[in-house]
Design a protein around this motif. Structure first.
Motif, PDB file in Angstrom:
ATOM      1  N   THR A   1      -9.693  29.249  31.423  1.00  0.00           N
ATOM      2  CA  THR A   1     -10.810  28.319  31.590  1.00  0.00           C
ATOM      3  C   THR A   1     -11.782  28.809  32.652  1.00  0.00           C
ATOM      4  N   LEU A   2     -11.253  29.457  33.691  1.00  0.00           N
ATOM      5  CA  LEU A   2     -12.116  30.043  34.714  1.00  0.00           C
ATOM      6  C   LEU A   2     -12.917  31.227  34.183  1.00  0.00           C
ATOM      7  N   GLY A   3     -12.456  31.789  33.054  1.00  0.00           N
ATOM      8  CA  GLY A   3     -13.174  32.902  32.460  1.00  0.00           C
ATOM      9  C   GLY A   3     -12.433  34.218  32.468  1.00  0.00           C
ATOM     10  N   TYR A   4     -11.148  34.195  32.833  1.00  0.00           N
ATOM     11  CA  TYR A   4     -10.367  35.426  32.921  1.00  0.00           C
ATOM     12  C   TYR A   4      -9.621  35.705  31.613  1.00  0.00           C
TER      13      TYR A   4
ATOM     14  N   ASP B   1     -25.261  34.858  36.592  1.00  0.00           N
ATOM     15  CA  ASP B   1     -26.023  35.284  35.421  1.00  0.00           C
ATOM     16  C   ASP B   1     -25.204  35.156  34.135  1.00  0.00           C
ATOM     17  N   GLY B   2     -24.435  34.069  34.057  1.00  0.00           N
ATOM     18  CA  GLY B   2     -23.658  33.813  32.858  1.00  0.00           C
ATOM     19  C   GLY B   2     -22.371  34.606  32.761  1.00  0.00           C
ATOM     20  N   GLU B   3     -22.052  35.405  33.785  1.00  0.00           N
ATOM     21  CA  GLU B   3     -20.827  36.202  33.772  1.00  0.00           C
ATOM     22  C   GLU B   3     -19.889  35.748  34.884  1.00  0.00           C
ATOM     23  N   VAL B   4     -18.608  35.671  34.573  1.00  0.00           N
ATOM     24  CA  VAL B   4     -17.601  35.306  35.575  1.00  0.00           C
ATOM     25  C   VAL B   4     -17.254  36.535  36.398  1.00  0.00           C
ATOM     26  N   ARG B   5     -17.208  36.354  37.689  1.00  0.00           N
ATOM     27  CA  ARG B   5     -16.869  37.471  38.576  1.00  0.00           C
ATOM     28  C   ARG B   5     -15.837  37.014  39.611  1.00  0.00           C
TER      29      ARG B   5
END
Length: 379
Positions: free
Chosen positions: A28-31, A340-344
């Motif tokens: 869910t966090l994007g990983y 910018d729309g990317e998970v980091r």
């Protein structure tokens, strides 16, 4: 962004850094979650469970990951497989693991030590020391009850009355309070002592009698006690002796991470305990609260059996892993940003939690005590 769950390789380590039920929180966090094969084997978690939760089981997980999570520090071979700029999150006792710290620095890996997470309100959900101490405290009471060849609770029967066991607990931090509460739930009469003034009320709140030695209290920082003088330590041992001599079981839990455990109980004090008495020393790995205790061993002192703890939370790997995994996921969430729309994975080193837990970053040792210690070794 890829986060990898390492398979633990150290002897006796049965925990795992992420459990299947928390894979969803990371996705869910994007990983993308990668798990080394059999990472959860010793915690009785099958690879299939990770796959069903949405993770990928991948033998090359460490080599391609942006973040690697583990319980114990990664071995040298694994550190050198990581790509430059990757991050690790694990327990990392820097004084005992200087070679690992150097490897992490030299390989350009950013590393975070769970035991260095500041003990502040905002970081409570990431406090792995407390979560694992909870497990260890419970386990200590169960060990004491299992070794003692008599009932913990009072039993009144037609054949007569069996009195309850008397248990003394030294140290009333998270582990000590859990040991007290568990021994009370098992029916023992429990007395406990801690050098901190605030501990007396906490001891009473879980159903035990607080031992008052009428000595100066020793409040320290971070919820720990400050060190005592040898004169005060000797007087404390003298005053505790009759309580210990009368106990059927003694549980000691006084320890501060990264420091030698204080000797609270001498061999002579244990020798005054009765036949069949049991001593459980949770601090055996860091020097021991009980003189003569050995980590991972049961030794006899006088008529008592003395059990020395070694990696005690790992003896209950299921609940220990679940609690630790939640701590890890909460820390990962703190250091995750969407740009910018990317998970980091983007640690903010101006955040006191992030800065406090960081050991190495960008080819340097950021944890000042560790850096000074390693510089002193090389001087």
């Amino acid at each position: 962004m890829r986060i990898a769950v390492a398979r633990e390789t150290r002897q006796g380590e049965a925990r795992v850094a992420v459990v299947p039920e928390l894979v969803g929180k990371l996705t869910t966090l994007g990983y993308e979650v990668l798990v080394e094969p059999e990472a959860g084997h010793h915690a009785l978690i099958a690879d299939r469970e990770y796959a069903e939760a949405g993770a990928s089981v991948d033998a090359d997980a460490l080599a391609v990951a942006d973040v690697v999570v583990s319980v114990q520090p990664l071995p040298t071979a694994s550190i050198r497989r990581l790509r430059p700029g990757a991050a690790t999150i694990s327990f990392l006792p820097t004084q005992q693991e200087p070679d690992a710290v150097r490897d992490l620095r030299d390989c350009g890996v950013t590393s975070f030590a769970m035991e260095l997470v500041p003990r502040i309100s905002r970081a409570q959900s990431m406090d792995a020391l407390s979560s694992q101490a909870l497990v260890a405290g419970y386990r200590c009471a169960i060990v004491a009850a299992g070794m003692l060849r008599r009932f913990f609770p009072l039993n009144m029967t037609a054949a007569g009355t069996v009195p309850p066991a008397e248990v003394v607990v030294l140290g009333a931090g998270v582990a000590g309070l859990q040991a007290i509460a568990t021994a009370r739930r098992l029916g023992a009469v429990v007395k406990a002592y801690d050098v901190r003034a605030a501990a007396a009320e906490e001891i009473r709140s879980v159903g035990a009698q607080s031992i008052d030695l009428e000595l100066e209290t020793l409040e320290g920082s971070g919820g720990y006690a400050r060190e005592m003088t040898e004169d005060r330590a000797a007087r404390q041992r003298e005053l505790l002796t009759p309580y210990i001599a009368a106990a059927d079981a003694l549980i000691t839990t006084a320890a501060v991470p990264g420091r030698q455990a204080p000797v609270l109980v001498t061999r002579q004090m244990v020798e005054q305990m009765g036949p069949g008495a049991v001593v459980v020393d949770l601090a055996a790995e860091s020097g021991g609260n009980v003189q003569g205790s050995e980590p991972g061993e049961v030794v006899r002192i006088g008529d008592a059996q003395v059990w020395g703890g070694r990696n005690v939370p790992s003896q209950m790997p299921g609940p220990a892993s679940r609690l630790y995994a939640q701590n890890v996921v909460n820390l990962v969430a703190l250091m995750t940003r969407e740009e910018d729309g990317e998970v980091r994975f983007a640690p903010d080193f101006d955040d006191e939690i992030v800065a406090g837990a960081c050991v190495t970053h960008d080819g340097a040792i950021r944890h000042e005590p560790t850096r000074l210690a390693l510089e002193g070794e090389s001087a």
